[in-house]
Design a protein around this motif. Structure first.
Motif, short mmCIF file in Angstrom:
data_model
loop_
_atom_site.label_atom_id
_atom_site.label_comp_id
_atom_site.label_asym_id
_atom_site.label_seq_id
_atom_site.Cartn_x
_atom_site.Cartn_y
_atom_site.Cartn_z
N THR A 1 -6.58 3.71 -3.77
CA THR A 1 -7.42 2.54 -3.52
C THR A 1 -6.78 1.23 -3.97
OG1 THR A 1 -8.46 2.77 -5.69
CG2 THR A 1 -9.54 3.88 -3.83
N GLY A 2 -5.76 1.31 -4.81
CA GLY A 2 -5.16 0.10 -5.36
C GLY A 2 -5.92 -0.50 -6.53
N VAL A 3 -6.94 0.19 -6.99
CA VAL A 3 -7.74 -0.35 -8.10
C VAL A 3 -6.93 -0.31 -9.40
CG1 VAL A 3 -9.73 0.09 -9.58
CG2 VAL A 3 -9.98 0.16 -7.09
N PRO A 35 -7.50 -4.98 -5.44
CA PRO A 35 -7.22 -3.62 -4.96
C PRO A 35 -6.45 -3.64 -3.64
CG PRO A 35 -9.47 -3.77 -5.76
CD PRO A 35 -8.90 -5.16 -5.82
N GLN A 36 -6.86 -4.52 -2.71
CA GLN A 36 -6.19 -4.55 -1.41
C GLN A 36 -4.71 -4.91 -1.57
OE1 GLN A 36 -7.09 -6.26 2.80
NE2 GLN A 36 -7.08 -7.96 1.38
N TRP A 62 -2.81 -2.03 -3.23
CA TRP A 62 -2.68 -0.93 -2.27
C TRP A 62 -1.59 -1.25 -1.25
CZ3 TRP A 62 -3.77 -0.92 3.09
CH2 TRP A 62 -3.74 0.34 3.69
#
Lengths: 794, 261
Positions: free
Chosen positions: A655-657, A778-779, A782
């Motif tokens: 998720t890139g979190v 996150p985006q 990711w």
């Protein structure tokens, strides 16, 4: 130390005495105050970023229900009322000065950002004012907006007075020595970073309530200000040309500022003007949308960095070329923030023999940019600490070791940097060591491996920051372009029963001055803290003061209080000597008692106070009655807090979190007056820094519309975004103030963003990721992972 | 906000009468969207008909389904023993909407009638083969949502209750928008004897939608691994500041995998 000072004095974590009212919702803020006959002001604001105003038709609004008055820029111009001024200017490389275009209270001929005030409607109720504002017809001739500040010089000219949209082009340091160092370097580390634009988001939106008294021709303004005296000075001297004595400015309880409430804004000035025009008290309170659109924003830098290293990885030069966005008009401290408060910090904690920086301040069709928690120092720390970590990675050194070999050695203080500042004292290795110990740095690779087993990327990053608080001394400030003094005032009034009223020029809008300042007085006089009352925020009560910003309140304001208390003690000794029939030289003051040395003859502080006001037995021939003293303290230097923060993160590749899993902060703030309050400041600062690094981003589209104008899109840090912080301290007391204190209000926000981004990059470094911009959403994270994988696949 | 009329009737029939008498009247449920819209002067209805006094907040067991009154607050759904036992995923969904204040004001009917593309509830309605009961008819979930903020509701038609079929297994997992904490992608997966339904909220330009390929994959094998080979198309997905269509597509797959446990 006696019992009392142990409980209440310096170094004690006294619970904040002001919190009862705040936590029970009883704070009294500007908008809580209402005056008989009061009317409401509402500002019609431009919904386009850049346009000429062809016409404004207010006829329909004038006759709308409840409307008392509708005014535009021409009404302001007719009364010859001036606009906000710039409090600090700098020279340009070409010898010219900063370009200072006028900032009218209401737009005159042109609007320059979405939110620029075009007209004000004053009506019986806010809803009536809003409804009437909808009837105003403004005919715009739209111009191309300038939003991208890096290329603003190529955009349409926003102000006649500002060619190429460049307010200033300033430099500091030795360019030829620095370029020479870069040319001869064994290695040059290059990095380009952006410091993202932030919205201050004080919990209380701005508000003003102005009232004109026609009998004595004076005004009273309640306003959300961090420095009511400066507000009075600017309004009286520069806008309305009235004697300062005819304007009382009260900043009652203020719900946070973070810098955004330093400056005089057009709305409070318009309320003052309208209150006389209409003859009724005028109130204005921003809603959250107006706060997003019109509060001065923070940061917004683009920096190109070159760091030159020799064969031993010692830094031999640093060059930083910066372009920064100052927005549509020059705000009070917008010029000093990216120059003096930024360029002078570029040496950080390091011994750098050659430094040069160039800063260009650009005009754009966005709201003004000015000081925001840290103000220039977070930007300097971010670029430097990102570069330090990048350099360490590139030369294959542990980032801690790389910093260590470049630290200014302990025995080099006072240390003269190549960018004007002279650090009085510091010792950097101990806080680096302690922070590493607090976060268990040596076992990090084990934790990384454990996380990898769970499919998570774990990273660690650090930041060793320095900051300069308490701008000073005034003479130097003046030489550097400042137009104000940088002292602070205090008045200490001993009441006949021995209780104390402290009047301070500092202003508390969340910092806890009522507690901290009372502790200083209680400690020095040996009396309970309950006996000390701190009064601030009212120009009719307190001596002229400079207010609170730049973590100056304790170092400057606290020191002024300390000096005033010293004067009280000196006078009290004279009174005690008289009462005890002893020589003044034989009187010792200890634990709240004046004692004749070597005897049991003593007078309590309360007895001295009473004698001063009931002077029946008193040396009236040589000493005035009463017990009240003023002090104006102009520090001889800045104070230089420093520290090391280390962040540890885990990234979920799916998720890139980014989760912040651990945080160690070890700061050197000198002596601590109230460690609990200091820890709270550190927590709050780190929270804001994490906000900048991971969440917050003020985003204008190409038309100059603020897309992040509400909490639906502007992401503020919440409790569940934050880890539990490990906070520790080292202490090298400040050498030039009595209390040995530095400043702690901004350190967390300065230290934390680079530590966090360094940790994110470290986590992703096994994938070949070497850069990450703020906020690391996150985006974005990711996407970086995806791109690194596609590169690996090729 | 503009001034408007406000009435609070005691029955649905009175409420319907009232709204019809108003020209452009609006039902007020929890007000979580409507009130902010009014405060920002983005709407100016002739009147508000508050339906919180119309006795529409019961939860009942209907055998194969759980029937929840339109005015049932999210907190009540989250705390309902009945819901927790029959469709724990629905209780979990309700417990994750907004914050405590929102959950104590916001209602099921309000959320579903508004059909915000980022709301959580529409995904449960769609995945749990719900029936939307209005004052005039019963509408199947697949017919109910017609586009972003659009539903099959006619003018002045009021949702009275929603029946959710009891699945053999279900779960809801969302990825919140970092700022608003609405669903940036929310996936409700429900397994029934005749197959699996997967409803996705927060991601589609047309609002909530069912994902046929994932439904097919999970119907034949109810396991996260069954999704591994699937390529989720980004076509028709929302693009905004916080997430590109590609990122949303990734999140749809990832949240679905996490939901299938």
């Amino acid at each position: 130390m006696n019992e009392v000072t142990k409980i209440d004095g310096i170094g004690s974590s006294v619970r904040r005495t002001e919190d009862k009212k705040f936590l029970t919702g009883k704070g009294r803020y500007t908008d809580d105050i209402n005056r008989p006959g009061q009317v409401q002001a509402y500002f019609l604001r431009s919904d386009v970023a850049h346009a000429e105003i062809k016409s404004i038709d207010t006829k329909a609004a004038q006759s709308a229900p409840g409307v008392v008055g509708v005014f535009t820029g021409s009404d302001i111009a007719a009364d010859k009322v001036g606009g906000p001024i710039c409090g600090w200017v700098v020279p340009c490389r070409d010898g010219s000065s900063t370009k200072e275009p006028p900032h009218p209270l209401l737009a005159q001929g042109k609007v320059r950002f979405v939110g620029d005030a075009v007209a004000v409607v004053v009506a019986e109720t806010m809803e009536q004012a809003k409804s009437a504002a909808e009837l105003i017809d403004v005919d715009y001739n739209e111009l191309t907006p300038v939003v991208d500040f890096v290329n603003a010089d190529k955009g349409a000219q926003i102000h006649e007075e500002v060619p190429n949209n460049c307010y200033f082009d300033w430099e500091l340091g030795d360019e030829s020595a620095t370029n020479k160092a870069i040319k001869s370097a064994a290695k040059v580390v290059k990095l380009s970073v952006r410091n993202n634009r932030l919205v201050p988001n004080a919990m209380e939106p701005r508000s003003a309530l102005a009232e004109y008294d026609s009998l004595d021709e004076s005004y009273t303004l309640h306003t959300t200000s961090q420095n009511p005296h400066l507000t009075r000075l600017v309004l009286a001297a520069f806008m309305f040309a009235i004697p300062e004595s005819k304007l009382r400015v009260i900043a009652p309880d203020v719900g946070g500022g973070f810098g955004s409430k330093i400056y005089v804004y057009i709305e409070e000035a318009v309320c003052v003007w309208a209150s006389k025009k209409i003859g009724r008290p005028v109130k204005w309170t921003a809603d959250r949308t107006q706060a997003f659109l019109t509060d001065c924003h923070g940061r917004d830098h683009a920096n190109d960095v070159q760091l030159a290293l020799d064969d031993n990885n010692k830094i031999i030069g640093l060059r930083v070329d910066t372009v920064c966005n100052l927005g549509a008009y020059l705000s009070a401290f917008s010029v000093v923030v990216p120059t003096i408060l930024h360029g002078t910090l570029l040496s950080g904690q390091y011994d750098i023999p050659a430094i040069y920086t160039n800063v260009k301040g650009m005009a754009t069709n966005t709201v003004n940019v000015d000081a925001y928690r840290g103000a220039g120092r977070p930007e300097a720390t971010y670029l430097l600490e990102r570069t330090m970590e990048t350099a360490a990675r590139e030369v294959g050194m542990d980032p801690a070791e790389f910093r260590r070999i470049n630290f200014i050695p302990k025995d080099a203080f006072p240390y003269q940097t190549q960018v004007a500042l002279q650090y009085d004292i510091g010792d950097y290795e101990p806080h680096l060591d302690k922070a590493m110990e607090m976060i268990d740095y040596s076992n990090f690779e084990k934790r990384r491996a454990e996380a990898a087993k769970r499919g998570m990327y774990r990273g660690i990053g650090m930041s060793s920051y320095i900051e300069a608080c308490g701008l000073a001394p005034s003479a130097v400030v003046g030489a550097l372009g400042g137009r104000v003094g940088q002292w602070e005032s205090a008045s200490v009034r001993v009441n006949p029963t021995g209780t104390i009223s402290v009047f301070t020029g500092s202003h508390s809008h969340g910092q806890g001055h009522a507690t901290t300042f009372a502790q200083i007085v209680a400690d020095k006089l040996g009396i309970p803290i309950e006996n000390v009352e701190v009064i601030h925020g009212d120009t009719d009560k307190t001596p002229f003061g400079m207010g609170s910003y730049g973590s100056r309140s304790l170092a400057s304001g606290g020191s002024a209080i300390s000096k005033a208390v010293d004067k009280i003690i000196n006078k009290s000794k004279k009174i005690a000597a008289h009462l005890l029939e002893a020589s003044e030289d034989d009187i010792d003051f200890k634990d709240g008692k004046f004692v004749v040395g070597g005897t049991d003859k003593e007078k309590a502080f309360g007895e001295i106070a009473l004698a001063a006001y009931v002077p029946h037995n008193y040396p009236l021939e040589t000493l005035e009655p009463g017990l009240e003293e003023n002090a104006f303290y102009d520090p001889t230097n800045f104070v230089f807090p420093s520290g090391t923060h280390i962040a540890e993160v885990e990234i979920d590749p799916a998720t890139g979190v980014v989760e912040v899993v651990d945080w160690a902060a070890c700061d050197d703030f000198g002596n601590l007056v109230n460690p609990m309050i200091v820890e709270g400041q550190v927590h709050g600062g780190i929270a804001q820094g994490i906000g900048q690094a991971l969440l917050e981003d003020a985003h204008y589209d190409e038309n100059g519309q603020l897309l992040t104008a509400s909490y639906m899109d502007y992401c503020m840090p919440r409790a569940d975004d934050l880890p539990s912080f490990k906070v520790g301290y080292t202490n090298t007391p400040c050498t030039h103030n009595d209390l040995g204190v530095k400043g702690c209000g901004e350190a967390g926000a300065i230290a934390s963003p680079p530590a966090l981004i360094n940790a994110v990059i470290d986590a992703l470094s096994p994938l070949g990721v070497t850069d990450m911009s703020m906020p690391a959403t996150p985006q974005k994270v990711w996407k970086a992972i995806q791109e690194s994988q596609s590169v690996a696949a090729e | 906000m503009y001034s408007t009329k406000y009435i609070k009737p005691n029955s649905t029939s009175e409420a319907l009468e009232a709204v019809k008498s108003m020209g452009e009247g609006k039902f007020l449920a929890g007000g979580m969207t409507l009130i902010p819209t009014l405060k920002q002067r983005l709407a100016s209805p002739d009147g508000l008909v508050d339906i919180s006094g119309c006795d529409l907040d019961s939860i009942s067991d209907e055998g194969d389904a759980i029937k929840i009154g339109a005015m049932t607050k999210h907190a009540s759904v989250a705390e309902s023993d009945l819901v927790k036992k029959a469709v724990p995923a629905l209780a979990k969904l309700a417990d994750g909407i907004g914050d405590r204040q929102v959950r104590n004001r916001g209602t099921l009917g309000g959320s579903v009638a508004n059909n915000d593309p980022s709301a959580c509830y529409p995904s449960a309605v769609l995945a749990l083969k719900a029936i939307v009961h209005t004052n005039t008819r019963s509408i199947e979930a697949d017919e109910f949502f017609t586009g972003m903020f659009e539903t099959a509701l006619e003018e002045n038609e009021m949702i009275e209750a929603i029946s959710f079929s009891k699945p053999t297994k279900a779960n809801y997992v969302k990825f919140p928008n970092p700022a608003s904490r609405y669903a940036m992608v929310g996936v409700f997966v429900a397994q029934f004897n005749d197959g699996v339904r997967v409803a996705v909220t927060g991601a589609g330009e047309g609002g909530v939608f069912r994902h046929a390929e994932m439904e097919a994959a999970l119907s034949s094998n109810y396991n996260a691994d069954a999704l591994s080979a699937l390529e989720i198309s980004s076509e028709g997905l929302i693009s905004d500041l916080h997430a590109s269509p590609e990122y949303r597509a990734n999140l749809i797959k990832e949240m679905t995998k996490r939901a299938v446990v």
